[in-house]
Design a protein around this motif. Sequence first.
Motif, PDB file in Angstrom:
ATOM      1  N   ILE A 265      -5.262 -13.034  56.147  1.00 48.89           N
ATOM      2  CA  ILE A 265      -3.922 -12.480  56.414  1.00 48.89           C
ATOM      3  C   ILE A 265      -3.081 -12.516  55.135  1.00 48.89           C
ATOM      4  N   LYS A 266      -3.208 -13.613  54.391  1.00 49.30           N
ATOM      5  CA  LYS A 266      -2.430 -13.740  53.154  1.00 49.30           C
ATOM      6  C   LYS A 266      -2.912 -12.731  52.112  1.00 49.30           C
ATOM      7  N   VAL A 267      -4.210 -12.597  52.001  1.00 53.46           N
ATOM      8  CA  VAL A 267      -4.743 -11.612  51.044  1.00 53.46           C
ATOM      9  C   VAL A 267      -4.317 -10.210  51.467  1.00 53.46           C
ATOM     10  N   ASN A 268      -4.313  -9.947  52.769  1.00 54.38           N
ATOM     11  CA  ASN A 268      -3.881  -8.624  53.242  1.00 54.38           C
ATOM     12  C   ASN A 268      -2.445  -8.341  52.790  1.00 54.38           C
ATOM     13  N   GLY A 269      -1.593  -9.348  52.867  1.00 55.51           N
ATOM     14  CA  GLY A 269      -0.207  -9.169  52.414  1.00 55.51           C
ATOM     15  C   GLY A 269      -0.153  -8.882  50.928  1.00 55.51           C
ATOM     16  N   ALA A 270      -0.936  -9.627  50.160  1.00 57.64           N
ATOM     17  CA  ALA A 270      -0.881  -9.495  48.704  1.00 57.64           C
ATOM     18  C   ALA A 270      -1.475  -8.178  48.208  1.00 57.64           C
ATOM     19  N   ILE A 271      -2.442  -7.640  48.947  1.00 60.32           N
ATOM     20  CA  ILE A 271      -3.046  -6.364  48.512  1.00 60.32           C
ATOM     21  C   ILE A 271      -2.308  -5.169  49.116  1.00 60.32           C
ATOM     22  N   GLY A 272      -1.342  -5.413  50.021  1.00 60.20           N
ATOM     23  CA  GLY A 272      -0.683  -4.291  50.710  1.00 60.20           C
ATOM     24  C   GLY A 272      -1.683  -3.603  51.624  1.00 60.20           C
ATOM     25  N   GLY A 301       1.849 -14.452  57.033  1.00 58.36           N
ATOM     26  CA  GLY A 301       2.245 -13.310  56.204  1.00 58.36           C
ATOM     27  C   GLY A 301       3.598 -13.519  55.541  1.00 58.36           C
ATOM     28  N   LYS A 302       4.333 -14.476  56.058  1.00 60.49           N
ATOM     29  CA  LYS A 302       5.674 -14.751  55.536  1.00 60.49           C
ATOM     30  C   LYS A 302       5.605 -15.147  54.061  1.00 60.49           C
ATOM     31  N   ASP A 303       6.549 -14.675  53.289  1.00 58.01           N
ATOM     32  CA  ASP A 303       6.658 -15.072  51.879  1.00 58.01           C
ATOM     33  C   ASP A 303       5.474 -14.624  51.020  1.00 58.01           C
ATOM     34  N   ILE A 304       4.672 -13.712  51.527  1.00 55.49           N
ATOM     35  CA  ILE A 304       3.591 -13.186  50.680  1.00 55.49           C
ATOM     36  C   ILE A 304       4.056 -11.850  50.115  1.00 55.49           C
ATOM     37  N   PRO A 305       4.275 -11.793  48.806  1.00 57.21           N
ATOM     38  CA  PRO A 305       4.662 -10.508  48.221  1.00 57.21           C
ATOM     39  C   PRO A 305       3.444  -9.603  48.051  1.00 57.21           C
ATOM     40  N   THR A 306       3.668  -8.315  48.055  1.00 56.26           N
ATOM     41  CA  THR A 306       2.573  -7.394  47.732  1.00 56.26           C
ATOM     42  C   THR A 306       2.449  -7.327  46.218  1.00 56.26           C
ATOM     43  N   LEU A 307       1.284  -7.733  45.740  1.00 56.23           N
ATOM     44  CA  LEU A 307       1.062  -7.795  44.292  1.00 56.23           C
ATOM     45  C   LEU A 307       0.299  -6.577  43.785  1.00 56.23           C
ATOM     46  N   VAL A 308      -0.509  -6.009  44.656  1.00 62.22           N
ATOM     47  CA  VAL A 308      -1.426  -4.958  44.209  1.00 62.22           C
ATOM     48  C   VAL A 308      -0.747  -3.594  44.303  1.00 62.22           C
ATOM     49  N   ASN A 309      -0.680  -2.952  43.162  1.00 64.72           N
ATOM     50  CA  ASN A 309       0.077  -1.697  43.021  1.00 64.72           C
ATOM     51  C   ASN A 309      -0.836  -0.498  43.287  1.00 64.72           C
ATOM     52  N   LEU A 310      -1.329  -0.425  44.525  1.00 64.17           N
ATOM     53  CA  LEU A 310      -2.263   0.646  44.870  1.00 64.17           C
ATOM     54  C   LEU A 310      -1.664   1.569  45.921  1.00 64.17           C
ATOM     55  N   GLN A 311      -2.061   2.830  45.893  1.00 64.48           N
ATOM     56  CA  GLN A 311      -1.665   3.740  46.967  1.00 64.48           C
ATOM     57  C   GLN A 311      -2.255   3.223  48.281  1.00 64.48           C
ATOM     58  N   PRO A 312      -1.613   3.338  49.441  1.00 66.55           N
ATOM     59  CA  PRO A 312      -0.408   4.127  49.662  1.00 66.55           C
ATOM     60  C   PRO A 312       0.898   3.395  49.332  1.00 66.55           C
ATOM     61  N   SER A 313       0.860   2.055  49.107  1.00 70.17           N
ATOM     62  CA  SER A 313       2.117   1.363  48.827  1.00 70.17           C
ATOM     63  C   SER A 313       2.586   1.633  47.404  1.00 70.17           C
ATOM     64  N   GLY A 314       1.649   1.739  46.476  1.00 69.84           N
ATOM     65  CA  GLY A 314       2.013   1.839  45.063  1.00 69.84           C
ATOM     66  C   GLY A 314       1.384   3.028  44.376  1.00 69.84           C
ATOM     67  N   LYS A 315       0.874   2.801  43.156  1.00 74.42           N
ATOM     68  CA  LYS A 315       0.551   3.908  42.280  1.00 74.42           C
ATOM     69  C   LYS A 315      -0.943   4.089  42.017  1.00 74.42           C
ATOM     70  N   TYR A 316      -1.676   2.980  41.846  1.00 81.64           N
ATOM     71  CA  TYR A 316      -3.049   3.065  41.351  1.00 81.64           C
ATOM     72  C   TYR A 316      -4.074   3.177  42.480  1.00 81.64           C
TER      73      TYR A 316
END
Length: 577
Positions: A265-272, A301-316
């Motif tokens: 669950i935590k990794v899911n949050g961090a990867i978006g 999931g609380k306090d887990i920022p999305t770190l991975v800048n991948l589509q659809p949330s991000g760019k790569y």
Amino acid sequence: MSEKKRYRSSEWYHSKSHKRDTFVHRGWMRNQGHPDHLFDGRPVIGICNTWSELTPCNGHFREIAESVKKGVYEAGGFPLEFPVFSASESNLRPTAMLFRNLASMDVEEAIRGNPMDGVVLLMGCDKTTPSLLMGAASVDIPTIGVSGGPMLNGHHKGKTIGSGTGVWQLDADLSAGKITEQDFKEAEISMSRSKGNCMTMGTASTMGSMVEALGMALPHNAAIPAVDARRYSLAHMSGKRIVEMVKENLTMSKIVSKASFENAIKVNGAIGGSTNAVIHLAAIAGRLEIDLTLDDWEKCGKDIPTLVNLQPSGKYLMEDFYYAGGVPAVIKQLLDKKLINADALTVNGKTIEENNIKADCWNKDVIKNFESPLVKDGGIKILRGNIAPDGAILKPSAASPELMQHKGKAVVFESVEEFQDKIDDPKLDVDENSILVLKNCGPKGYPGMAEVGNMRLPQKILKQGIRDMIRISDARMSGTAYGTVILHTSPEAAIKGPLAAVQNGDLIEVDVNNGKLQLEVPDEVIAKRLETYKPILPDIKGGYQKMYVDHVMQADKGADLDFLVGKRGSEVKRHSH
Ligand code: FES
């Protein structure tokens, strides 16, 4: 044979008391040319293959299987490849999700009924990952996952385009008259230009990452591109490792614990990761008899920022993610912040900490850090209220921050068909502040719970340059989709969940930070409306679909069939020849 450890397959191939059976089991296998020494009691490894030309994301799986076999032989095992139901996200109608549970039954019975001591699961396209994990969990022999890997980045007219996400963008541009039909068509092969699964952080790549986070695959399983030599090296190493796992009797339930799910669950949050992970992890946990609820998503999931800048949330895209360090580089950051259950075991016999603590990050724009994340408050948000007493979900990293607190008038569609008929009607009473509500698309209402929750916006709104509105439904959405989309409202409208009571013009309050989803209609009015509500039920003619609608559980429970929950073990009755 007597000094050797007897494995499960010996029941088939080395029975002293049932020599005729042994002759049949072994003799018929010999017609494939397997020499005598392969039947000397060595571990027999099943390679559970979802290869199919109709599942293009898994079209290269025979090559992957060959690499697995090399590893199995090298370690002294005997590999045997077998096919199972392959659910293609891009082809299968009405929706691949309808067949996830059917595929899991195929996997479970194929593993249990055949002479194998360990199994390698070859998974790729969205539903092929959970279905194989679910089926294998119910049998619980030594199991290792190998994903097929993502496609190379899409490239079209000087831009990178991502699987799925690019389709939604191109479709919106086509609707708004910004590109031609010819441009739209030309983008097809530019998007899908190599073997592999969707290369956005859609459901396939999310589930590949979940397999890694659960400890069920070797490090880097999720992100190595399908055509990269290292994918085949990982497959080879997985084949080698499964033989050792059989010798160690390292079964799936010895690896995957509640702590592993919390890590996932935590990794899911961090990867978006995809919203579909919520349903699939619940179903896999159910098979392992581990209690995993939406509250765990809320808590972990609380306090887990999305770190991975991948589509659809991000760019790569996934190729960039692999070159930047992949899932290990993400887990390393979570370990540094003490957010991971560090002792959770993985298939290579090491803990998740031992596997990932030394991981490097090679591109800090692709994998961001806690100090400047892609989205501060990532993960999956759980919303509850009188529309969804058993919960609904939203992915903040794919949503518009300005819509996280919003009140708007409902524009209601009773079915997907009604939505398609009316959404572009110029007379539709809708503006950018409206909330689109779609009903009867839950597990029973639209068997398989279609990925239609990210309803496209009305053309008249798109033409104003607006690209997002709040949408609420009991449906799912593709992991490659984006928008302020509230999904999986439970219970669903088709079983008269309160979503069914929403009518045009009702005010709905959405407050994501406070987990609130409230219909501003008095309780007694809601109750009255539900009394007379007539759900639009699917026209089921029998067969598997009938069994599915009779037994499917709600989204918050993982939408598994009720009678499939739990482990049923690997024992099987002998039948005499
Ligand atoms: Fe197969 Fe996306 S369609 S992974």
